[in-house]
Design a protein around this motif. Structure first.
Motif, PDB file in Angstrom:
ATOM      1  N   SER A  59      29.128 -22.699  27.004  1.00  0.00           N
ATOM      2  CA  SER A  59      28.261 -21.586  26.589  1.00  0.00           C
ATOM      3  C   SER A  59      27.937 -20.673  27.761  1.00  0.00           C
ATOM      4  N   ASP A  60      27.646 -21.264  28.905  1.00  0.00           N
ATOM      5  CA  ASP A  60      27.353 -20.478  30.096  1.00  0.00           C
ATOM      6  C   ASP A  60      28.578 -19.664  30.516  1.00  0.00           C
ATOM      7  N   ALA A  61      29.735 -20.285  30.506  1.00  0.00           N
ATOM      8  CA  ALA A  61      30.967 -19.594  30.891  1.00  0.00           C
ATOM      9  C   ALA A  61      31.298 -18.461  29.922  1.00  0.00           C
ATOM     10  N   VAL A  62      31.074 -18.677  28.622  1.00  0.00           N
ATOM     11  CA  VAL A  62      31.326 -17.627  27.618  1.00  0.00           C
ATOM     12  C   VAL A  62      30.419 -16.428  27.885  1.00  0.00           C
ATOM     13  N   ALA A  63      29.150 -16.683  28.162  1.00  0.00           N
ATOM     14  CA  ALA A  63      28.225 -15.581  28.455  1.00  0.00           C
ATOM     15  C   ALA A  63      28.667 -14.810  29.700  1.00  0.00           C
ATOM     16  N   ARG A  64      29.132 -15.548  30.695  1.00  0.00           N
ATOM     17  CA  ARG A  64      29.606 -14.894  31.920  1.00  0.00           C
ATOM     18  C   ARG A  64      30.892 -14.101  31.664  1.00  0.00           C
ATOM     19  N   MET A  65      31.764 -14.613  30.796  1.00  0.00           N
ATOM     20  CA  MET A  65      32.989 -13.874  30.448  1.00  0.00           C
ATOM     21  C   MET A  65      32.654 -12.571  29.730  1.00  0.00           C
ATOM     22  N   GLU A  66      31.686 -12.610  28.840  1.00  0.00           N
ATOM     23  CA  GLU A  66      31.306 -11.391  28.120  1.00  0.00           C
ATOM     24  C   GLU A  66      30.671 -10.376  29.060  1.00  0.00           C
ATOM     25  N   ARG A  67      29.906 -10.854  30.018  1.00  0.00           N
ATOM     26  CA  ARG A  67      29.341  -9.959  31.032  1.00  0.00           C
ATOM     27  C   ARG A  67      30.469  -9.354  31.877  1.00  0.00           C
ATOM     28  N   TYR A  68      31.453 -10.178  32.227  1.00  0.00           N
ATOM     29  CA  TYR A  68      32.605  -9.699  32.998  1.00  0.00           C
ATOM     30  C   TYR A  68      33.349  -8.615  32.209  1.00  0.00           C
ATOM     31  N   TYR A  69      33.546  -8.844  30.907  1.00  0.00           N
ATOM     32  CA  TYR A  69      34.244  -7.861  30.072  1.00  0.00           C
ATOM     33  C   TYR A  69      33.445  -6.556  29.984  1.00  0.00           C
ATOM     34  N   ALA A  70      32.127  -6.684  29.864  1.00  0.00           N
ATOM     35  CA  ALA A  70      31.288  -5.490  29.770  1.00  0.00           C
ATOM     36  C   ALA A  70      31.375  -4.651  31.053  1.00  0.00           C
ATOM     37  N   GLN A  71      31.531  -5.304  32.190  1.00  0.00           N
ATOM     38  CA  GLN A  71      31.607  -4.584  33.462  1.00  0.00           C
ATOM     39  C   GLN A  71      33.010  -4.050  33.758  1.00  0.00           C
ATOM     40  N   ASN A  72      34.059  -4.771  33.303  1.00  0.00           N
ATOM     41  CA  ASN A  72      35.430  -4.412  33.675  1.00  0.00           C
ATOM     42  C   ASN A  72      36.288  -3.923  32.514  1.00  0.00           C
ATOM     43  N   ASN A  73      35.796  -4.033  31.305  1.00  0.00           N
ATOM     44  CA  ASN A  73      36.513  -3.639  30.101  1.00  0.00           C
ATOM     45  C   ASN A  73      37.827  -4.404  29.929  1.00  0.00           C
ATOM     46  N   THR A  74      37.912  -5.585  30.523  1.00  0.00           N
ATOM     47  CA  THR A  74      39.069  -6.464  30.397  1.00  0.00           C
ATOM     48  C   THR A  74      38.666  -7.860  30.864  1.00  0.00           C
ATOM     49  N   TYR A  75      39.400  -8.863  30.416  1.00  0.00           N
ATOM     50  CA  TYR A  75      39.193 -10.226  30.907  1.00  0.00           C
ATOM     51  C   TYR A  75      40.162 -10.550  32.047  1.00  0.00           C
ATOM     52  N   VAL A  76      41.138  -9.691  32.267  1.00  0.00           N
ATOM     53  CA  VAL A  76      42.128  -9.923  33.316  1.00  0.00           C
ATOM     54  C   VAL A  76      41.415  -9.998  34.666  1.00  0.00           C
ATOM     55  N   GLY A  77      41.780 -10.987  35.449  1.00  0.00           N
ATOM     56  CA  GLY A  77      41.183 -11.152  36.772  1.00  0.00           C
ATOM     57  C   GLY A  77      39.975 -12.068  36.800  1.00  0.00           C
ATOM     58  N   ALA A  78      39.547 -12.505  35.632  1.00  0.00           N
ATOM     59  CA  ALA A  78      38.383 -13.397  35.586  1.00  0.00           C
ATOM     60  C   ALA A  78      38.775 -14.781  36.108  1.00  0.00           C
TER      61      ALA A  78
END
Length: 149
Positions: A59-78
């Motif tokens: 759950s924590d990792a999912v929230a961090r992934m969504e924050r990453y997507y919101a900042q970068n508009n992609t999941y690439v590089g996560a």
């Protein structure tokens, strides 16, 4: 009352304390039966407790992934380090506090997709739920509701 009658009465009035061997064996048998019933329930309860730690990691990792997507508009590089889960950029798996699960990506995150997984370790590997995954759409495996409580 004769002497023999008095001796019989004294023998009958003697208080003997303690358990007989049969009583002790019956008690041990009862305790063994209760332990045989209780132990599997206890281990299942402990596994469920540790499983909640794995779910919390996901759950924590999912929230961090969504924050990453919101900042970068992609999941690439996560990575675990870019998500703030690790200070070492070379770390690909992260252990839980009790070392019962390891968190990692299942594959490489794409532009719009990712899959995170927690893999059980040590005694937790006997858990019936096994490896649990979740993706960007919230799809979880295994699909058994019991595993995600």
């Amino acid at each position: 009352m004769t002497l023999r009658d008095r001796q019989k009465m004294r023998y009958l009035k003697t208080d003997e304390h303690g358990f007989t061997l049969i009583e002790l064996m019956i008690t041990v048998a009862i305790v063994a039966i209760l332990a045989a019933i209780a132990y599997p329930s206890y281990t299942k309860y402990v596994q469920r407790g540790y499983r909640s730690e794995g779910i919390a990691m996901l759950s924590d990792a999912v929230a961090r992934m969504e924050r990453y997507y919101a900042q970068n508009n992609t999941y690439v590089g996560a990575t675990l380090s870019t998500l703030g889960l690790s200070t070492d950029s070379k770390v690909t798996t992260l252990s839980s506090a009790n070392s019962k699960y390891t968190l990692s990506f299942s594959g490489t995150p794409g532009a719009t997709t990712y899959t995170l997984q927690v893999v059980p370790q040590d005694s937790q590997a006997k858990d019936t739920c096994g490896t649990m995954t979740i993706n960007q759409a919230g799809a979880k495996t295994p699909t058994t509701a019991e595993c995600w409580r």
